[in-house]
Design an enzyme around this catalytic site. Sequence first.
Site, mmCIF file in Angstrom:
data_model
loop_
_atom_site.group_PDB
_atom_site.id
_atom_site.type_symbol
_atom_site.label_atom_id
_atom_site.label_comp_id
_atom_site.label_asym_id
_atom_site.label_seq_id
_atom_site.Cartn_x
_atom_site.Cartn_y
_atom_site.Cartn_z
ATOM 1 N N LYS A 97 84.656 61.547 15.069
ATOM 2 C CA LYS A 97 85.608 60.466 14.765
ATOM 3 C C LYS A 97 86.236 59.814 15.994
ATOM 4 C CE LYS A 97 86.744 59.170 11.295
ATOM 5 N NZ LYS A 97 87.599 59.565 10.172
ATOM 6 N N THR B 173 86.707 34.129 3.257
ATOM 7 C CA THR B 173 87.814 33.893 2.321
ATOM 8 C C THR B 173 87.580 34.928 1.220
ATOM 9 O OG1 THR B 173 86.560 32.261 1.046
ATOM 10 C CG2 THR B 173 87.965 31.398 2.791
ATOM 11 N N HIS B 174 88.637 35.477 0.694
ATOM 12 C CA HIS B 174 88.534 36.587 -0.279
ATOM 13 C C HIS B 174 87.747 37.770 0.297
ATOM 14 C CE1 HIS B 174 89.712 33.514 -3.307
ATOM 15 N NE2 HIS B 174 88.900 32.747 -2.597
ATOM 16 N N GLU C 191 96.545 51.036 13.085
ATOM 17 C CA GLU C 191 97.035 51.659 11.848
ATOM 18 C C GLU C 191 98.529 51.938 11.924
ATOM 19 O OE1 GLU C 191 94.360 54.824 10.101
ATOM 20 O OE2 GLU C 191 93.274 54.351 11.919
ATOM 21 N N SER D 214 89.695 63.162 15.789
ATOM 22 C CA SER D 214 90.100 63.976 14.650
ATOM 23 C C SER D 214 90.046 65.435 15.079
ATOM 24 C CB SER D 214 89.138 63.721 13.490
ATOM 25 O OG SER D 214 89.147 64.824 12.603
ATOM 26 N N TYR E 287 136.438 41.326 9.845
ATOM 27 C CA TYR E 287 135.704 42.535 10.204
ATOM 28 C C TYR E 287 135.939 43.643 9.191
ATOM 29 C CZ TYR E 287 134.071 46.710 12.565
ATOM 30 O OH TYR E 287 133.408 47.868 12.852
HETATM 31 N N1 ARG Z 1 132.367 50.965 16.427
HETATM 32 C C1 ARG Z 1 132.787 49.772 15.780
HETATM 33 C C2 ARG Z 1 131.572 48.990 15.267
HETATM 34 O O1 ARG Z 1 130.510 49.325 15.621
HETATM 35 C C3 ARG Z 1 133.556 48.917 16.712
HETATM 36 C C4 ARG Z 1 134.532 48.021 16.053
HETATM 37 C C5 ARG Z 1 135.572 48.855 15.382
HETATM 38 N N2 ARG Z 1 136.675 48.083 14.933
HETATM 39 C C6 ARG Z 1 137.566 48.562 14.081
HETATM 40 N N3 ARG Z 1 138.501 47.812 13.740
HETATM 41 N N4 ARG Z 1 137.422 49.765 13.568
HETATM 42 O O2 ARG Z 1 131.679 48.047 14.521
#
Ligand code: ARG
Length: 450
Positions: A289, A161-162, A296, A283, A323
Site C-alpha cells: 500500500k 460530468t457525473h 484524505e 499500511s 459584551y
Molecule cells: N477573557 C475574556 C474574553 O475572552 C476577556 C474579556 C472579559 N471581559 C469581561 N467583562 N469579563 O472574552
Amino acid sequence: MSEKVKSNQQWGGRFSEPVDAFVARFTASIDFDKRLYHHDIKGSKAHAKMLNKASILTDEELESILHGLADIEGEIERGEFEWSVALEDIHMNIEARLTEKIGIAGKKLHTGRSRNDQVATDIRLWLRDEIDNILDELERLQNGLTELADKENKTIMPGFTHLQVAQPITFGHHLRAWREMLVRDSSRMQDCRKRMNQSPLGAAALAGTTFPIDRNYTAELLGFDAPTANSLDSVSDRDFAIEFCSASALVLTHLSRMSEELVLWTSQQFDFIEMPDRFCTGSSIMPQKKNPDIPELVRGKTGRVNGHLMSLLTLMKGQPLAYNKDNQEDKEPLFDAADTVKDCLRAFADMVPHIKSKPENMRAATRKGFATATDLADYLVKKGVPFREAHEIVGKAVAYGLNTGKDLSDMTLNELQQFSGVIEYGVQDALSLEGCVSARGHVGGTGEFA
Ligand code: ARG
C-alpha cells in the site's frame, strides 16, 4: 467543601470571598488565549502611548510600561512566564505581571480601557496576521498550480460530468480550474481583512470612556484603517470571526474537492497521477500500500472548519448588546480554524508541484468514453444537420461503438458514413483528441493554452 483560590487582584474589591477554584478554572481562558500575548502587548503599548499623549501617563511612566511589556514578552517567549488561572486570561496575566515588575505605573495602564475593547482589539490584530499568512500560502499554492498547469497544457485527460467521461480536456485546464477556486478564496480573505481592519480600542467596557482619549491615534499606531464607529458594536461584534470562518470553510471545501480527485486519480482504477512517496504513507499490514493520506486528511479536516463556522454563528445568535462572557467562546473555534486552514494550504502548496501525470493512462481513459461524441455532433451541425438530428445520429454511432468495442476515433470513414451521408474525409481530424481540445481555444476553453 469546594476549594477556594485567592481573590482576583484585578477585580477583587467588591467580593467578600474568593472565587471557587472550579469556577476560576471554568471561567478562565488563559489556557487558550495565551497565544494572543504578542498582540495583547502590542495593543497595550499603543494604548499607553496614547495615554501619554493625552497627558494621562507621564513620560517616565510610559517608558517604564513599554520596557516592562517588552520584558514580559521576552519572558513569555523564553517560556519563563508563570501563567495563573486565578488571573483568568491573557490580559490580566500580563497586567498583573507588569505591576509586579514596575509597580504603580503598571496599575495605571488600564485607565480608559476595558478587557472588552482590549480583547476585541487583540483578536482583530491576531486574525489580521493570520489572514496575511493564509494569503501567502494561498498564493504559493496558486503559483504551484500555474507552474504545473504550464507543464501539462498538452496532456489530454477525460473531463467528467457525473463522473462519467464527458469531453476531452487538458490536465493543465483542470489544474487551472482548481486555481480559480483559490483565487476567489484569496479575494474573500482580503475582503474579510479589509472590513475587519478597524480599531475597537477606546470603546472601553461598552459606552466609551470619560478620559480624553485619541482613538485615531491608537488606530494609526496599530495599523488599523480607522476607529470603529460605535462603542457598543465594537465590543460585541464578532462578524469578522464568522466571515473568516466562512471564507476558511470555503477554502477547505475547495481543498476537499481537490483531495477527492487526487484520491481517485491515485487509485488503481484511474491511475492518472503519481504522488511522491514523501507525501504518502504505507499500511502496517498490507506491504504493497501507498496511501494518499494528505488529501484524505485534508478532506476530513473540512468537517472541523465547517463545525467552527456553525459554533460561531450559534454563539452570536442570541446575544444582547453589548459584551457577554459568551464571547470568550469565540477563540477556540477561531484559532483552530486558522491553524487548520493554514496547515492544509501548506500541505497542498508543498505537495502540488510534485504531482506527476501519467499521460498514457489519461489518454487511454479519454478514448474509452466516447469523449468526442459532441465534436462529431458539432461536425454534423457545421455540415447543415440540425443539432437534435445530429445528436440522434451520433447516439447511434455510439451504440455501434459499444457493440463493436470501438471508440468514435477508432472508426473508419466508411463505418462513420453508415450514420450520415454528410460525413466526409477529414472527419477524423475533428475527432482526434488534440483536435477536440484545440477547437476550444477561446477564452476559458480547454484549448486556450494547448
Ligand atoms: N477573557 C475574556 C474574553 O475572552 C476577556 C474579556 C472579559 N471581559 C469581561 N467583562 N469579563 O472574552
